[in-house]
Write an enzyme that holds these catalytic residues in place. Structure first.
Site, short mmCIF file in Angstrom:
data_model
loop_
_atom_site.label_atom_id
_atom_site.label_comp_id
_atom_site.label_asym_id
_atom_site.label_seq_id
_atom_site.Cartn_x
_atom_site.Cartn_y
_atom_site.Cartn_z
CE1 TYR A 42 -4.36 1.35 -1.17
CE2 TYR A 42 -3.89 2.87 0.52
CZ TYR A 42 -4.03 2.02 -0.46
OH TYR A 42 -5.50 3.00 -0.66
NE ARG B 121 -7.28 11.27 -3.83
CZ ARG B 121 -7.42 11.22 -3.54
NH1 ARG B 121 -8.40 11.97 -1.87
NH2 ARG B 121 -7.39 10.04 -2.33
CE LYS C 170 -7.37 2.60 1.24
NZ LYS C 170 -8.04 3.01 1.41
CD GLU D 225 -9.79 3.75 -0.69
OE1 GLU D 225 -10.82 3.23 -0.30
OE2 GLU D 225 -8.89 4.75 -0.80
CG ASP D 226 -8.07 6.94 -3.71
OD1 ASP D 226 -7.90 7.70 -2.73
OD2 ASP D 226 -6.15 6.56 -4.52
CG ASP E 188 -11.54 4.21 3.32
OD1 ASP E 188 -11.27 4.16 4.92
OD2 ASP E 188 -9.91 4.33 2.85
CG ASP E 189 -10.27 8.02 -0.42
OD1 ASP E 189 -9.39 7.70 -0.59
OD2 ASP E 189 -11.18 7.98 -1.63
CG ASN F 94 -0.89 9.37 1.93
OD1 ASN F 94 0.43 9.34 2.83
ND2 ASN F 94 -2.33 9.25 2.28
P1 NAD Z 1 -8.60 16.49 -2.56
O1 NAD Z 1 -9.07 16.40 -3.55
O2 NAD Z 1 -10.54 16.02 -2.23
O3 NAD Z 1 -8.43 17.48 -1.94
C1 NAD Z 1 -7.11 18.29 -2.42
C2 NAD Z 1 -7.77 19.33 -1.35
O4 NAD Z 1 -6.67 20.79 -1.00
C3 NAD Z 1 -8.44 20.70 -1.87
O5 NAD Z 1 -10.01 21.37 -0.99
C4 NAD Z 1 -7.90 21.35 -2.48
O6 NAD Z 1 -8.30 23.11 -3.11
C5 NAD Z 1 -6.81 21.38 -1.70
N1 NAD Z 1 -5.40 22.92 -2.12
C6 NAD Z 1 -5.07 21.86 -3.29
N2 NAD Z 1 -3.95 22.97 -4.17
C7 NAD Z 1 -4.17 23.35 -2.94
C8 NAD Z 1 -2.83 24.41 -2.09
N3 NAD Z 1 -1.73 25.25 -2.96
N4 NAD Z 1 -2.64 25.19 -1.03
C9 NAD Z 1 -4.26 25.21 -0.03
N5 NAD Z 1 -4.40 23.85 -0.83
C10 NAD Z 1 -4.89 23.18 -1.93
O7 NAD Z 1 -8.20 15.26 -1.94
P2 NAD Z 1 -8.20 14.52 -0.50
O8 NAD Z 1 -9.25 13.08 -0.67
O9 NAD Z 1 -8.59 15.39 0.58
O10 NAD Z 1 -6.80 13.86 0.14
C11 NAD Z 1 -6.08 15.29 0.08
C12 NAD Z 1 -4.12 14.32 0.64
O11 NAD Z 1 -4.29 13.91 1.63
C13 NAD Z 1 -3.99 13.92 -0.59
O12 NAD Z 1 -3.08 13.53 -1.13
C14 NAD Z 1 -3.78 12.45 -0.05
O13 NAD Z 1 -3.39 11.55 0.07
C15 NAD Z 1 -3.75 12.62 1.89
N6 NAD Z 1 -4.92 11.61 2.52
C16 NAD Z 1 -4.31 11.03 3.88
C17 NAD Z 1 -4.89 9.77 4.20
C18 NAD Z 1 -4.50 9.33 5.53
O14 NAD Z 1 -3.25 9.96 6.06
N7 NAD Z 1 -4.90 8.35 6.07
C19 NAD Z 1 -6.39 10.09 4.12
C20 NAD Z 1 -7.04 10.64 2.78
C21 NAD Z 1 -6.42 11.62 1.96
#
Ligand code: NAD
Length: 564
Positions: free
Chosen positions: A103, A156, A174, A245-246, A268-269, A408
């Site tokens: 993963y 995504r 997953k 997912e994603d 899950d996200d 991530n």
């Molecule tokens: P998403 O695309 O739904 O959201 C991303 C957000 O970041 C959006 O609101 C966007 O406007 C904002 N953004 C983008 N560029 C920006 C900038 N320059 N300044 C400020 N904000 C900015 O994605 P998501 O599902 O919310 O995931 C975001 C991140 O979190 C990913 O990298 C994902 O891998 C990570 N994530 C981690 C976990 C975990 O650690 N368990 C779980 C889910 C997601």
């Protein structure tokens, strides 16, 4: 002669060599002498019969000799394709070493290179070309008793953007974790990618790309396709749990709202991330001695993850008696346009509840000075954006500031563990999405938490499957989250960890499954009767990666009934 089937409805191999080529039944060099005689395997294997322990040794020696993690990923996927039982034994026994390979972060690299490393198809592909015949196509899946589907449309993938059909690595990975961490039977798991095209120009030009050569279908056409998928999946596999997912965030929230009351489904996200981060927050409060209602939480990124986490924090506060509007005021967001405040431009419906009355701030630095957060949570996908000038002031607002850099894979993390600890002189409570090594500062070792969704979704899935739940609710995730936080030992907290060590994952998943099952029974969402011994009942359902004895008395397969 009718084919023989096993308890999962799978046809048993007929000829010797077929036993070796079927990953579900294959034992490789561990087929016993009796099995080799009875199943027609004599001569097809080297003479020595290996134990499973010896096979694990061989896999690990190979694994550790590989030059890089992508090679290790390829090795593990190939093993899964050859011998599923051995794959799960290795993953279960070496989870901490395996998780970053099967993963995040390596799976991200694998998805980017999916066409290049492709050896054998795994999972199930539906596409916009299957419109009107999805149920029929789904029946091509060889196992009738599917209990869990993980589905993506590849838009995504982690923080890596649109990878189209290459996103398949995510549902495959997953579902491996459902089995490795919570013992969901692998034959009951179905990874699905719905290929609706991609906006990724590089992939569209890549001769090795495995997906449709078209830009994404959108709007009504997309919605109709998803509607057909949801109907078909429930028709072909009644009661199945469907994990989204994603998906891109414009679809993720909409689809969750559309289907959460019509199917046994969750995202899950949004919800899994919400629960795992909430557990980290609750554990951090055990460390700092603070109260949730006294926190100012600033999110960097207002997407699926950020809003999912904030929704769960506010739910807990509301549970504790705070009016919802007040609870939401504990959470603030900065997105790509600056601090989200009332009246600002570019506010989607999901962000509105968190648009408080406050002066605008153009960026994160200004927002940190203005909001003075006690907790800073990075979910932006923007690497190295938590700079020293952003982290350092946090020590003025809290004795133990919380810094979660959750983006991530590792390359996207808002800061490293070392930066967070160094810039706060060891006071930060740090967690990340992808793993970081422990950091020693002034003779003290800090162990970063990994806010990995794997702490939550396998246990939730096990609870859902064990009770035959009709729906998945936010209340189940809050129960899961509280259970997870309560399982962190004092000794783990003392090292700075906000999650239990991964070696405890089976105990964690079982405890979460039991808590979720309790919630399912009390909400009257179960379709199966409550057993007297709930813990024992759930535990007994957990898959163990052990080889069956195919001819215990030299007689083939006494335990399997003939089909029909
Ligand atoms: P998403 O695309 O739904 O959201 C991303 C957000 O970041 C959006 O609101 C966007 O406007 C904002 N953004 C983008 N560029 C920006 C900038 N320059 N300044 C400020 N904000 C900015 O994605 P998501 O599902 O919310 O995931 C975001 C991140 O979190 C990913 O990298 C994902 O891998 C990570 N994530 C981690 C976990 C975990 O650690 N368990 C779980 C889910 C997601």
């Amino acid at each position: 002669m009718k084919p023989k089937i096993n308890h999962s409805g799978l046809a048993l191999p007929v000829k010797g060599v077929d036993w070796l080529h079927n990953p579900i039944f294959n034992k490789g060099t561990a087929f016993t002498d009796a099995e080799r005689d009875v199943l027609g395997l004599r001569g097809l294997l080297p003479p020595h019969v290996h134990t499973m322990e010896e096979q694990v040794l061989r896999v690990m020696a190979n694994f550790r000799s590989k030059p890089n993690n992508l090679e290790r990923y390829v090795q593990m996927v190939s093993l899964q394709d050859r011998n599923e039982t051995l794959f799960y034994r290795v993953v279960t026994e070496h989870l901490e070493e395996m998780l970053p390979i099967i993963y995040t972060p390596t799976v991200g690299k694998a998805c980017q290179e999916y066409g290049y490393i492709f050896r054998r198809s795994r999972g199930f592909y539906l596409s916009s070309e299957d419109r009107g015949r999805m149920a029929q196509v789904l029946r091509n899946w060889p196992v009738p008793d599917v209990r869990v589907i993980v589905v993506t449309d590849g838009e995504r993938i982690l923080g890596l953007g649109d990878l189209g059909a290459y996103g398949m690595g995510i549902p495959v990975g997953k579902l491996s974790l459902y089995t490795a961490c919570a013992g969901i039977n692998p034959v009951q798991c179905l990874p699905i990618t719905i290929d609706v095209g991609t906006e990724n120009e590089a992939l569209l030009k890549d001769p090795l790309y495995t997906g449709l050569r078209q830009t994404r279908i959108r709007g009504a056409e997309y919605d109709a396709l998803l509607e057909e998928f949801m109907t078909a999946a429930q028709q072909v596999f009644p009661g199945v749990l469907i994990q989204f997912e994603d998906f891109g965030n414009h679809n993720a929230f909409r689809l969750l709202e559309r289907y959460r009351d019509r199917a046994c489904t969750f995202n899950d996200d949004i919800q899994g991330t919400g629960a795992v981060a909430l557990a980290g927050v609750l554990s951090a409060l055990r460390l700092s001695g603070g109260k949730l209602a006294d926190q100012r939480v600033l999110f960097f990124g207002a997407g699926e993850a950020g809003l999912g986490i904030a929704d769960q924090i506010t739910e807990v506060l509301a549970d504790e008696g705070l009016p919802l509007a007040e609870a939401r005021k504990r959470c603030w967001f900065v997105d790509s346009k600056g601090l989200i405040v009332h009246g600002r431009e570019f506010l989607t419906a999901n962000k509105l509840p968190y648009a408080h009355t406050h002066e605008g701030c153009p960026d994160l630095l200004a927002a940190v000075h203005s909001i003075r957060p006690t907790m800073l949570i990075g979910v932006s996908g923007q690497p190295r954006t938590f700079t020293k000038e952003i982290i350092q002031p946090l020590t003025q607002y809290s004795r133990r500031p919380v810094v979660f850099a959750l983006s991530n894979p590792t390359s996207k993390a808002e800061c490293t563990a070392e930066e967070a600890y160094t810039w706060t002189e060891g006071r930060a409570i740090f967690a990340s999405g992808s793993p970081f090594e422990p950091v020693t500062l002034a003779g003290r070792t800090h162990v970063p938490g990994q806010g990995n969704n794997v702490y939550i979704f396998p246990g939730v899935g096990l609870g859902v499957v064990a009770t035959g739940a009709r729906r998945v609710t936010d209340a189940m995730f809050i129960r899961a989250s509280r259970t997870l936080a309560s399982l962190v030992r004092e000794s783990e907290l003392a090292e700075g960890r906000v999650y239990p060590t991964l070696t405890r994952i089976h105990e964690v998943s079982l405890a979460i499954a039991v808590a979720v099952a309790e919630e399912i029974y009390s909400a009257k969402l179960a379709t199966l009767p409550r057993p007297e011994d709930l813990v024992g009942h759930i535990k007994a359902q957990m898959f163990k990666p052990e080889y069956p004895d195919y001819c215990p008395h030299g007689i083939p397969h006494m335990t399997f009934a003939p089909a029909g």
